[in-house]
Scaffold this motif. Structure first.
Motif, PDB file in Angstrom:
ATOM      1  N   VAL A  50       0.851  -1.183   0.000  1.00  0.00           N
ATOM      2  CA  VAL A  50       0.000   0.000   0.000  1.00  0.00           C
ATOM      3  C   VAL A  50       0.888   1.235   0.000  1.00  0.00           C
ATOM      4  O   VAL A  50       1.744   1.383   0.881  1.00  0.00           O
ATOM      5  N   SER A  94      -1.076  -0.904   7.221  1.00  0.00           N
ATOM      6  CA  SER A  94      -1.865   0.280   6.847  1.00  0.00           C
ATOM      7  C   SER A  94      -3.238   0.242   7.512  1.00  0.00           C
ATOM      8  O   SER A  94      -3.754   1.288   7.940  1.00  0.00           O
ATOM      9  N   ARG A  95      -3.851  -0.944   7.611  1.00  0.00           N
ATOM     10  CA  ARG A  95      -5.143  -1.042   8.291  1.00  0.00           C
ATOM     11  C   ARG A  95      -5.014  -0.685   9.767  1.00  0.00           C
ATOM     12  O   ARG A  95      -5.911  -0.044  10.349  1.00  0.00           O
ATOM     13  N   GLY A 126      -7.227   6.686   4.918  1.00  0.00           N
ATOM     14  CA  GLY A 126      -7.204   6.050   3.608  1.00  0.00           C
ATOM     15  C   GLY A 126      -7.725   6.971   2.515  1.00  0.00           C
ATOM     16  O   GLY A 126      -8.693   7.700   2.718  1.00  0.00           O
ATOM     17  N   ARG A 127      -7.078   6.935   1.369  1.00  0.00           N
ATOM     18  CA  ARG A 127      -7.477   7.771   0.233  1.00  0.00           C
ATOM     19  C   ARG A 127      -7.358   6.961  -1.054  1.00  0.00           C
ATOM     20  O   ARG A 127      -6.745   5.892  -1.072  1.00  0.00           O
ATOM     21  N   TRP A 128      -7.942   7.508  -2.118  1.00  0.00           N
ATOM     22  CA  TRP A 128      -7.882   6.884  -3.446  1.00  0.00           C
ATOM     23  C   TRP A 128      -7.281   7.885  -4.428  1.00  0.00           C
ATOM     24  O   TRP A 128      -7.676   9.041  -4.461  1.00  0.00           O
ATOM     25  N   SER A 129      -6.343   7.424  -5.225  1.00  0.00           N
ATOM     26  CA  SER A 129      -5.750   8.276  -6.252  1.00  0.00           C
ATOM     27  C   SER A 129      -6.632   8.272  -7.498  1.00  0.00           C
ATOM     28  O   SER A 129      -7.589   7.499  -7.604  1.00  0.00           O
ATOM     29  N   TYR A 136      -5.456   2.573  -3.950  1.00  0.00           N
ATOM     30  CA  TYR A 136      -5.679   2.924  -2.543  1.00  0.00           C
ATOM     31  C   TYR A 136      -4.336   3.198  -1.875  1.00  0.00           C
ATOM     32  O   TYR A 136      -3.381   2.429  -2.029  1.00  0.00           O
ATOM     33  N   TYR A 137      -4.259   4.317  -1.129  1.00  0.00           N
ATOM     34  CA  TYR A 137      -3.051   4.646  -0.381  1.00  0.00           C
ATOM     35  C   TYR A 137      -3.461   5.292   0.929  1.00  0.00           C
ATOM     36  O   TYR A 137      -4.641   5.651   1.134  1.00  0.00           O
ATOM     37  N   VAL A 138      -2.509   5.418   1.836  1.00  0.00           N
ATOM     38  CA  VAL A 138      -2.777   6.028   3.135  1.00  0.00           C
ATOM     39  C   VAL A 138      -1.897   7.260   3.293  1.00  0.00           C
ATOM     40  O   VAL A 138      -0.752   7.289   2.839  1.00  0.00           O
TER      41      VAL A 138
END
Length: 386
Positions: free
Chosen positions: A4, A22-23, A33-36, A41-43
Motif C-alpha cells: 500500500v 496500513s489497516r 485512507g485515500r484513493w488516487s 488505494y493509499y494512506v
C-alpha cells in the motif's frame, strides 16, 4: 505481495507498507485512507513518520499506438501494473470528422450564382505551418501516459523512469525516403516529446526493444523469466503490455556489464530484482471506439452534418445533467435490488421519464437508472479505471 503506498502529512511519497500495517494505522488514527485518480488505494499519515528514508522505485513505460503498459517496481517486489487504452483511433476519427464538417460549411457559404472570382472563398494559407507540432491523435496518447506517470509520482518515491524507444522500418519499395535509413511510425513521432516531459518528474533512461546486446526489452524479459502474449495484444491483461512496463522498470536494477575472469570473459546481467504479483489496473479516457463504433459523449457539438431548416440548433451533448451529476462521474446505481458501479454517460429528461445512463470503463452502457437511486462516489477526473 501487495503493498500500500504511503504519503506523509505534507504529501511527500514514502515507502509502501504492508496492507495489515496500513489497516492498523487507519484504525489507530495514525493515517487516513485515500484513493488516487488511478484507482489506487493509499494512506496518508496524520503524524510525522519515524523515518523518511526511501529505497529506489522505478517506473517502466512501454508506449504503443493503441495500448501502452506501465509497471512500478522496487528491488524486492512489483508494486503496480497498468494497461492503458490510448485514444489514438478515437481522436484521429474525430479530427477527420471535424475537417469534413468544415469543408461542408465552407461549401454552403459560397454563392455559386456569381462569377468564380467574386465568390466568397477563404484566403490562401500560404506556408504558415512551420511550427513543429504533434498530431492531436499522437499527443493525446502520450498525454495519457504522462498523466499516469504523474499520478504515480504523487504516491510512490519514483527514482527513475524507463522508457522504450521505438524504431520502425519502412519498406523501401513503398517510400523512397526510407533509403536514408530513417524509420517512421506514429509512436516515434511523439516519443521525444514524452521523454522531455517525463524528465521533469524523474531521470529517464531509454531502452530499445530491438537491441541485441542484452539491454533490450526482449532480452531482459527473457532473463527475468517473464512471458508476453503476442497473439492478441488488445486483451487487457498483464501479459500483453504491462509485462514490458515491469521489464523496463527492472532495467534500473539489472545492468548488462562486461566481465573478465581467469579463463573466460564476456557480458552478463548484474544485479538482483524480484518480480512478484501485484495489482493490475486498466486505464482509459471516457468513451472508447469498439468495433468501428464510437461509444462516447460529446462535450459540445455545435454543428451537424446537415443544418436544420428552422435555423434553431438542437442540443447535442454536454457534460452537465439536471440531476447534479456530470458526465464521467463515478457513481453507484441501484436497480431491482442490485447495485452497480460505473460512470455517468448521459441522461434522459422528458415528460415521460427521467433516467441517468451509467456505463462501464469500456463506455458500454450498463443500464438506465432513476436519478434518486444514483449516488455520487467521485467527480469526474478524466479517467476511467477498471
Amino acid at each position: 505481495m501487495n503493498r500500500v503506498p504511503v504519503v506523509s502529512k505534507e504529501g511527500k511519497p514514502l515507502m509502501p507498507t504492508k496492507p495489515s500495517r496500513s489497516r492498523r494505522w487507519v484504525k489507530e488514527g495514525k493515517a487516513v485512507g485515500r484513493w488516487s485518480d488511478l484507482g489506487v488505494y493509499y494512506v496518508q499519515l496524520t503524524e510525522p513518520p519515524s523515518a523518511e528514508e526511501v529505497q529506489p522505485i522505478a517506473v517502466g513505460v512501454d508506449p504503443g499506438k493503441s495500448y501502452s503498459g506501465i509497471g512500478v517496481q522496487s528491488a524486492k517486489c512489483t508494486l503496480l501494473q497498468l494497461h492503458l487504452i490510448l485514444p489514438f483511433g478515437r481522436v484521429k476519427k474525430r479530427m477527420e470528422t471535424r475537417a469534413m464538417l468544415r469543408r461542408s460549411r465552407r461549401g454552403r457559404r459560397i454563392n455559386r450564382n456569381v462569377p468564380f472570382k467574386q465568390r466568397n472563398h477563404r484566403q490562401c494559407r500560404f506556408d504558415n505551418r512551420k511550427q513543429c507540432k504533434l498530431p492531436p491523435s499522437i499527443k493525446a496518447s502520450r498525454q495519457l501516459e504522462l498523466r499516469a506517470v504523474k499520478e504515480l509520482a504523487t504516491i510512490f518515491p519514483v527514482a527513475a523512469i524507463g522508457y522504450e524507444r521505438v524504431k520502425a522500418d519502412i519498406d523501401q519499395t513503398k517510400r523512397k525516403r526510407a533509403k536514408s535509413g530513417k524509420g517512421f511510425s506514429p509512436v516515434m513521432t511523439g516519443q521525444n516529446w514524452a521523454i522531455s516531459q517525463m524528465e521533469k518528474i524523474a531521470p529517464v533512461y531509454v531502452r530499445h526493444g530491438w537491441q541485441k546486446d542484452g539491454n533490450g526489452t526482449s532480452q531482459l524479459r527473457t532473463q527475468l523469466g517473464l512471458e508476453k502474449d503476442k497473439v492478441n495484444k488488445s486483451i487487457a491483461k498483464p501479459e500483453t503490455h504491462a509485462v514490458d512496463g515491469v521489464t523496463l522498470a527492472c532495467g534500473y536494477f539489472i545492468k548488462y556489464v562486461p566481465f573478465a575472469g581467469s579463463s573466460s570473459h564476456g557480458y552478463t546481467h548484474k544485479g538482483s530484482v524480484a518480480v512478484t504479483s501485484s495489482p493490475f489496473k486498466v486505464i482509459t479516457r471516457p468513451g472508447v471506439v469498439k468495433r468501428g463504433k464510437e461509444y462516447g459523449f460529446f462535450r459540445r457539438q455545435l454543428h451537424f452534418e446537415v443544418p436544420g431548416k428552422s435555423g434553431v440548433r438542437k442540443r447535442k451533448g454536454g457534460t452537465i445533467t439536471p440531476f447534479g451529476l456530470r458526465i464521467g462521474d463515478l457513481v453507484r446505481a441501484e436497480k431491482a435490488g442490485k447495485s452497480y458501479i460505473g460512470y455517468v454517460s448521459g441522461f434522459t429528461d422528458t415528460k415521460k421519464a427521467q433516467k441517468v445512463s451509467v456505463c462501464g470503463y469500456t463506455w458500454k452502457r450498463i443500464g438506465q437508472f432513476t436519478p434518486s437511486k444514483v449516488e455520487l462516489i467521485r467527480r469526474s477526473n478524466g479517467l476511467c479505471v477498471a
